[in-house]
Design a protein around this motif. Structure first.
Motif, PDB file in Angstrom:
ATOM      1  N   UNK B 168       0.833  -1.206   0.000  1.00 49.97           N
ATOM      2  CA  UNK B 168       0.000   0.000   0.000  1.00 49.97           C
ATOM      3  C   UNK B 168       0.867   1.256   0.000  1.00 49.97           C
ATOM      4  N   UNK B 169       1.857   1.274   0.871  1.00 50.48           N
ATOM      5  CA  UNK B 169       2.746   2.441   0.941  1.00 50.48           C
ATOM      6  C   UNK B 169       3.497   2.639  -0.366  1.00 50.48           C
ATOM      7  N   UNK B 170       3.960   1.519  -0.926  1.00 53.23           N
ATOM      8  CA  UNK B 170       4.699   1.611  -2.188  1.00 53.23           C
ATOM      9  C   UNK B 170       3.789   2.160  -3.288  1.00 53.23           C
ATOM     10  N   UNK B 171       2.541   1.685  -3.331  1.00 59.90           N
ATOM     11  CA  UNK B 171       1.623   2.157  -4.376  1.00 59.90           C
ATOM     12  C   UNK B 171       1.318   3.641  -4.205  1.00 59.90           C
ATOM     13  N   UNK B 172       1.114   4.068  -2.958  1.00 61.43           N
ATOM     14  CA  UNK B 172       0.859   5.496  -2.713  1.00 61.43           C
ATOM     15  C   UNK B 172       2.024   6.343  -3.206  1.00 61.43           C
ATOM     16  N   UNK B 173       3.228   5.930  -2.828  1.00 60.10           N
ATOM     17  CA  UNK B 173       4.409   6.715  -3.198  1.00 60.10           C
ATOM     18  C   UNK B 173       4.612   6.722  -4.710  1.00 60.10           C
ATOM     19  N   UNK B 174       4.475   5.550  -5.319  1.00 59.33           N
ATOM     20  CA  UNK B 174       4.696   5.472  -6.769  1.00 59.33           C
ATOM     21  C   UNK B 174       3.646   6.267  -7.530  1.00 59.33           C
ATOM     22  N   UNK B 175       2.415   6.159  -7.060  1.00 59.79           N
ATOM     23  CA  UNK B 175       1.339   6.891  -7.708  1.00 59.79           C
ATOM     24  C   UNK B 175       1.632   8.380  -7.676  1.00 59.79           C
ATOM     25  N   UNK B 176       2.048   8.858  -6.508  1.00 64.68           N
ATOM     26  CA  UNK B 176       2.336  10.285  -6.360  1.00 64.68           C
ATOM     27  C   UNK B 176       3.543  10.697  -7.197  1.00 64.68           C
ATOM     28  N   UNK B 177       4.578   9.834  -7.168  1.00 64.05           N
ATOM     29  CA  UNK B 177       5.812  10.152  -7.903  1.00 64.05           C
ATOM     30  C   UNK B 177       5.567  10.189  -9.405  1.00 64.05           C
ATOM     31  N   UNK B 178       4.841   9.194  -9.903  1.00 64.83           N
ATOM     32  CA  UNK B 178       4.575   9.154 -11.348  1.00 64.83           C
ATOM     33  C   UNK B 178       3.647  10.292 -11.773  1.00 64.83           C
ATOM     34  N   UNK B 179       2.708  10.613 -10.914  1.00 60.46           N
ATOM     35  CA  UNK B 179       1.804  11.712 -11.247  1.00 60.46           C
ATOM     36  C   UNK B 179       2.585  13.017 -11.351  1.00 60.46           C
ATOM     37  N   UNK B 180       3.501  13.186 -10.406  1.00 60.18           N
ATOM     38  CA  UNK B 180       4.275  14.421 -10.369  1.00 60.18           C
ATOM     39  C   UNK B 180       5.230  14.513 -11.558  1.00 60.18           C
ATOM     40  N   UNK B 181       5.908  13.410 -11.857  1.00 61.07           N
ATOM     41  CA  UNK B 181       7.004  13.491 -12.823  1.00 61.07           C
ATOM     42  C   UNK B 181       6.653  13.019 -14.226  1.00 61.07           C
TER      43      UNK B 181
END
Lengths: 86, 188
Positions: B168-181
């Motif tokens: 869950x934490x990994x998905x949250x972080x990746x989702x945010x990172x990919x959205x941003x970049x």
């Protein structure tokens, strides 16, 4: 309907790794029907999941080969193993 | 001499395939080659156990799989990677009352087209590398290597509840990172 997005997003993630109980499924369904942010999140982690499975398949079926150096090293080690035995 | 030739034949016939399989699991050229070497060596040593119920390739792949899981397990134990040290990012993603801090926006991109774009692959790699180590290991084994949850739990020495939290934490972080970049701007 923004309260509880933390909990729902956890369940949406869990659904990829375990079977949700029927109560959890209903909870998620109701929340998603009212919360566009969590719908976006659910869509996005689905896209991420598809991306990873696509990468996995293209890696497995690609044309990448062992480098000559690596092959040579493995050959040597197998040869030593065979020599030891004989 | 025939033995040596046979061992060579294993390498020639199955080496590249095993390498691609290993690479799809570990994403590290050198490590993947090492894993192939170990699997071939173990296979060769234990060739009397190959009964021919499956093809030689399938048998070698199953050895390779074990070697990879084993390697990850040892690596995690040795370096004592602890998830306790990895802070909980959910406070960064949600307000105290559980609302999104940064609003997710729907990605409409085609996954295949993304993957074929080398720039995207770089961004993805960067986002993955920013995850805390144990989270990344668990996530990669599950999503990239497609291992079942039980295998991942064993390899990484975590309980299933723990695994769900890490994923869950990994998905949250990746989702945010990919959205941003990648998937469009930093505006919220």
């Amino acid at each position: 309907m923004k309260k509880g997005c933390d909990k729902i997003s956890h369940l949406v993630s869990d659904a990829f790794d375990r079977k949700l109980s029927w109560i959890e499924r209903i909870e998620v369904k109701i929340h998603l029907s009212m919360c566009s942010l969590c719908r976006s999140y659910a869509n996005n982690i689905g896209v991420m999941h598809d991306i990873f499975s696509y990468i996995r398949h293209s890696d497995e079926s690609g044309s990448t080969r062992l480098s000559q150096a690596a092959k040579h090293k493995i050959k040597q080690i197998l040869k030593e193993e065979c020599d030891d035995k004989s | 001499m025939t033995e040596v030739m046979n061992a060579d034949a294993w390498l020639n016939e199955h080496g590249d395939y095993l390498y691609r399989f290993a690479l799809s699991k570990v994403h590290d050229d050198e490590l993947a080659a090492d894993m192939v070497q170990e699997a071939l060596l173990a296979g060769w040593r234990g060739k009397s156990r190959f009964k021919g119920d499956s093809t030689l390739r399938t048998w070698l792949v199953s050895i390779l799989k074990h070697k990879i899981i084993d390697h990850i397990r040892k690596d995690i134990r040795q370096r004592k990677i602890s998830d306790a040290l990895e802070n909980d990012p959910s406070s960064q993603f949600f307000s105290e009352s559980g609302e999104w801090q940064t609003n997710p926006r729907t990605w409409h991109d085609n996954p295949e087209q993304c993957c074929d774009d080398l720039k995207f692959r770089l961004v993805l790699k960067e986002c993955l590398s920013r995850l805390p180590e144990k989270q990344r290991r668990v996530f990669e084994l599950r999503e990239l290597a497609d291992e079942d949850t039980e295998t991942v739990c064993k390899a990484c020495d975590v309980t299933s509840t723990n695994l769900h939290v890490l994923m869950y934490r990994a998905r949250l972080s990746l989702q945010a990172c990919l959205q941003k970049h990648w998937f469009g701007g930093a505006s919220t």
